[in-house]
Design a protein around this motif. Structure first.
Motif, PDB file in Angstrom:
ATOM      1  N   ILE A 173       0.839  -1.204   0.000  1.00 34.28           N
ATOM      2  CA  ILE A 173       0.000   0.000   0.000  1.00 34.28           C
ATOM      3  C   ILE A 173       0.872   1.252   0.000  1.00 34.28           C
ATOM      4  CG2 ILE A 173      -1.695   1.352   1.295  1.00 34.28           C
ATOM      5  CD1 ILE A 173      -2.881  -1.288   2.318  1.00 34.28           C
ATOM      6  N   TYR A 174       1.847   1.311   0.898  1.00 41.57           N
ATOM      7  CA  TYR A 174       2.736   2.482   0.953  1.00 41.57           C
ATOM      8  C   TYR A 174       3.528   2.645  -0.339  1.00 41.57           C
ATOM      9  CZ  TYR A 174       1.840   2.515   6.007  1.00 41.57           C
ATOM     10  OH  TYR A 174       1.247   2.564   7.246  1.00 41.57           O
ATOM     11  N   LEU A 175       4.051   1.542  -0.842  1.00 42.15           N
ATOM     12  CA  LEU A 175       4.855   1.584  -2.063  1.00 42.15           C
ATOM     13  C   LEU A 175       4.011   2.028  -3.251  1.00 42.15           C
ATOM     14  CD1 LEU A 175       7.545   1.039  -3.437  1.00 42.15           C
ATOM     15  CD2 LEU A 175       6.925  -1.383  -3.602  1.00 42.15           C
ATOM     16  N   SER A 176       2.796   1.522  -3.359  1.00 43.54           N
ATOM     17  CA  SER A 176       1.899   1.917  -4.456  1.00 43.54           C
ATOM     18  C   SER A 176       1.559   3.399  -4.368  1.00 43.54           C
ATOM     19  CB  SER A 176       0.619   1.083  -4.407  1.00 43.54           C
ATOM     20  OG  SER A 176       0.894  -0.291  -4.583  1.00 43.54           O
ATOM     21  N   ALA A 177       1.303   3.890  -3.160  1.00 43.21           N
ATOM     22  CA  ALA A 177       0.987   5.309  -2.974  1.00 43.21           C
ATOM     23  C   ALA A 177       2.165   6.182  -3.395  1.00 43.21           C
ATOM     24  CB  ALA A 177       0.620   5.580  -1.516  1.00 43.21           C
ATOM     25  N   MET A 178       3.381   5.729  -3.126  1.00 39.69           N
ATOM     26  CA  MET A 178       4.558   6.475  -3.537  1.00 39.69           C
ATOM     27  C   MET A 178       4.674   6.517  -5.054  1.00 39.69           C
ATOM     28  SD  MET A 178       7.410   5.244  -0.697  1.00 39.69           S
ATOM     29  CE  MET A 178       8.615   6.541  -1.012  1.00 39.69           C
ATOM     30  N   LYS A 179       4.479   5.376  -5.694  1.00 40.32           N
ATOM     31  CA  LYS A 179       4.583   5.298  -7.156  1.00 40.32           C
ATOM     32  C   LYS A 179       3.539   6.187  -7.823  1.00 40.32           C
ATOM     33  CE  LYS A 179       6.382   0.545  -7.476  1.00 40.32           C
ATOM     34  NZ  LYS A 179       6.023  -0.842  -7.872  1.00 40.32           N
ATOM     35  N   TRP A 180       2.290   6.082  -7.398  1.00 40.97           N
ATOM     36  CA  TRP A 180       1.198   6.795  -8.059  1.00 40.97           C
ATOM     37  C   TRP A 180       1.216   8.297  -7.791  1.00 40.97           C
ATOM     38  CZ3 TRP A 180      -2.508   2.516  -5.918  1.00 40.97           C
ATOM     39  CH2 TRP A 180      -2.358   1.364  -6.709  1.00 40.97           C
ATOM     40  N   SER A 181       1.825   8.706  -6.678  1.00 42.45           N
ATOM     41  CA  SER A 181       1.893  10.138  -6.351  1.00 42.45           C
ATOM     42  C   SER A 181       3.186  10.780  -6.834  1.00 42.45           C
ATOM     43  CB  SER A 181       1.770  10.341  -4.838  1.00 42.45           C
ATOM     44  OG  SER A 181       2.889   9.774  -4.169  1.00 42.45           O
ATOM     45  N   GLY A 182       4.138   9.935  -7.250  1.00 36.00           N
ATOM     46  CA  GLY A 182       5.428  10.456  -7.684  1.00 36.00           C
ATOM     47  C   GLY A 182       6.369  10.768  -6.524  1.00 36.00           C
ATOM     48  N   ALA A 183       6.017  10.319  -5.309  1.00 32.92           N
ATOM     49  CA  ALA A 183       6.853  10.579  -4.132  1.00 32.92           C
ATOM     50  C   ALA A 183       8.092   9.689  -4.152  1.00 32.92           C
ATOM     51  CB  ALA A 183       6.055  10.330  -2.858  1.00 32.92           C
ATOM     52  N   THR A 184       9.208  10.245  -3.735  1.00 36.57           N
ATOM     53  CA  THR A 184      10.457   9.473  -3.693  1.00 36.57           C
ATOM     54  C   THR A 184      10.915   9.197  -2.260  1.00 36.57           C
ATOM     55  OG1 THR A 184      11.790  11.492  -3.834  1.00 36.57           O
ATOM     56  CG2 THR A 184      11.238  10.376  -5.913  1.00 36.57           C
ATOM     57  N   LYS A 185      10.143   9.710  -1.279  1.00 33.79           N
ATOM     58  CA  LYS A 185      10.492   9.446   0.120  1.00 33.79           C
ATOM     59  C   LYS A 185       9.244   9.442   0.999  1.00 33.79           C
ATOM     60  CE  LYS A 185      11.877  14.313   0.579  1.00 33.79           C
ATOM     61  NZ  LYS A 185      13.001  15.220   0.860  1.00 33.79           N
ATOM     62  N   ILE A 186       9.360   8.719   2.109  1.00 36.34           N
ATOM     63  CA  ILE A 186       8.263   8.620   3.062  1.00 36.34           C
ATOM     64  C   ILE A 186       8.797   8.876   4.471  1.00 36.34           C
ATOM     65  CG2 ILE A 186       8.508   6.086   3.088  1.00 36.34           C
ATOM     66  CD1 ILE A 186       5.546   5.921   3.839  1.00 36.34           C
ATOM     67  N   PHE A 187       8.164   9.813   5.166  1.00 33.96           N
ATOM     68  CA  PHE A 187       8.522  10.127   6.545  1.00 33.96           C
ATOM     69  C   PHE A 187       7.672   9.270   7.490  1.00 33.96           C
ATOM     70  CE2 PHE A 187       9.820  13.865   4.220  1.00 33.96           C
ATOM     71  CZ  PHE A 187      11.035  14.218   4.819  1.00 33.96           C
ATOM     72  N   VAL A 188       8.274   8.818   8.578  1.00 32.51           N
ATOM     73  CA  VAL A 188       7.573   7.945   9.534  1.00 32.51           C
ATOM     74  C   VAL A 188       7.687   8.552  10.931  1.00 32.51           C
ATOM     75  CG1 VAL A 188       7.309   5.597  10.378  1.00 32.51           C
ATOM     76  CG2 VAL A 188       8.249   5.980   8.083  1.00 32.51           C
ATOM     77  N   PRO A 189       6.733   9.404  11.309  1.00 22.19           N
ATOM     78  CA  PRO A 189       6.815  10.064  12.623  1.00 22.19           C
ATOM     79  C   PRO A 189       6.419   9.187  13.806  1.00 22.19           C
ATOM     80  CG  PRO A 189       4.852  10.769  11.463  1.00 22.19           C
ATOM     81  CD  PRO A 189       5.625   9.916  10.494  1.00 22.19           C
ATOM     82  N   LYS A 190       5.994   7.961  13.528  1.00 21.09           N
ATOM     83  CA  LYS A 190       5.602   7.003  14.576  1.00 21.09           C
ATOM     84  C   LYS A 190       4.474   7.542  15.446  1.00 21.09           C
ATOM     85  CE  LYS A 190       9.659   4.077  14.904  1.00 21.09           C
ATOM     86  NZ  LYS A 190      10.572   3.358  15.786  1.00 21.09           N
ATOM     87  N   ILE A 191       3.413   7.921  14.788  1.00 21.54           N
ATOM     88  CA  ILE A 191       2.213   8.358  15.497  1.00 21.54           C
ATOM     89  C   ILE A 191       1.068   7.430  15.110  1.00 21.54           C
ATOM     90  CG2 ILE A 191       2.862  10.784  15.686  1.00 21.54           C
ATOM     91  CD1 ILE A 191       1.162  11.297  13.176  1.00 21.54           C
ATOM     92  N   GLY A 192       0.069   7.370  15.953  1.00 24.44           N
ATOM     93  CA  GLY A 192      -1.065   6.508  15.673  1.00 24.44           C
ATOM     94  C   GLY A 192      -2.316   7.018  16.358  1.00 24.44           C
ATOM     95  N   LEU A 193      -3.386   6.243  16.257  1.00 29.89           N
ATOM     96  CA  LEU A 193      -4.668   6.652  16.819  1.00 29.89           C
ATOM     97  C   LEU A 193      -4.579   6.864  18.327  1.00 29.89           C
ATOM     98  CD1 LEU A 193      -7.667   7.233  16.370  1.00 29.89           C
ATOM     99  CD2 LEU A 193      -8.103   4.773  16.564  1.00 29.89           C
TER     100      LEU A 193
END
Length: 299
Positions: free
Chosen positions: A266-286
């Protein structure tokens, strides 16, 4: 002089149930509190398998959830928690007996479970300090992958410009037919491409237990993003391993070892389709969002 307040958030997800207890510390003459995690308990009750396949929470899992809430209540009492809030997401929301189960748990434990919609879930998560990692002049696609649904939120110039919740999550993917999966993937691809086509230098922000685990495995320093190249390599690395190898060689929990692969996709597909080359992970949740919303009286 310090003021210390203990707050708790309960996140009843499709893959697991979590209790987060946090110390909120405020120093004298300071309006900015410090949120420090005191305890985190995670119980692998996979409610999504019941809800997405059978349409209702099974008697077995209802009893497990009941025991978990009873245990959480005792833990909060021992820690001296003053306020708590419990949220249930897509599994309880879609189960035909979700409200019935929540009512029974309330009667037997006095733990009130609030069954929330996807947009409300996203709003609670946004109450964390996510704004501190956003550069106001850059666009971001926030992707929160759960067991039953994935929330996509688009930021531009520091503001939310669009959001969408899709019925695709790690537990649900494991049980989708090929045709069902193809249709939902197509819908997500169209939405992401349509909403990001005019945005340059877009980056992803990922949240959820799986991306947190991926980030931990990467060995990256906090605040540093994961690259598209890394995410591709990691996906193929995971795909080549068996379920047993992910447990024995990577040290993953059994209820994480199967869902981490669809989550990565899911994350990888979102990166490909949006053209993003990096993903930040702030380690937050509900659960983090619940605590902060409680403190600021938003819940």
């Amino acid at each position: 002089m310090l003021k210390i307040e203990k707050l708790a958030g309960i996140d009843i997800g499709s893959n697991a149930v979590r209790l987060l207890i946090t110390n909120v510390i405020t120093e004298k003459d300071s309006n900015k509190p410090s949120f420090r995690k005191s305890a985190l308990v995670r119980v692998p009750i996979r409610l999504g398998v019941d809800a997405f396949i059978k349409g209702k929470i099974s008697e077995e899992n209802k009893n497990r959830l009941l025991k978990a809430m009873d245990a959480f209540k005792l833990l909060m009492e021992v820690h001296g928690v003053k306020k708590y809030y419990a949220c249930a997401t897509s599994a309880m929301r879609e189960a035909s007996n979700g409200v019935e189960v929540a009512n029974e748990i309330f009667k037997k434990t006095t733990i009130k479970i609030n069954i929330i919609e996807g947009k409300e879930e996203a709003a609670i998560i946004f109450s964390t300090d996510i704004s501190t990692i956003l550069e106001k002049d850059k666009p971001y696609l926030y992707v929160d992958v759960g067991g039953g649904s994935t929330e996509f939120t688009l930021f531009s110039n520091g503001e939310i410009i669009n959001s969408k919740s899709f019925k695709i999550g790690t537990v649900r993917i494991l049980n989708y037919s090929k045709n069902e999966a193809k249709q939902i993937w197509n819908e997500i691809e169209i939405w992401i491409k349509e909403n990001t086509k005019n945005l340059k230098n877009l980056a992803l922000i990922g949240s959820g237990g799986n991306i947190n685990k991926i980030f931990k495995l990467s060995g990256k320093a906090m605040g540093k993003p994961l690259s598209l190249i890394y995410m591709k390599a990691h996906y193929h690395f995971l795909k080549q391993m068996t379920y047993e190898q992910r447990i024995s060689e990577l040290g993953l929990n059994p209820d994480r070892a199967d869902v981490i692969l669809p989550a990565t996709k899911i994350y990888l597909s979102a990166m490909k389709w949006s053209g993003a080359t990096k993903i930040f992970v702030p380690k937050i949740g509900l659960a983090d969002g619940i605590v902060k919303s409680l403190y600021y009286n938003k819940l």
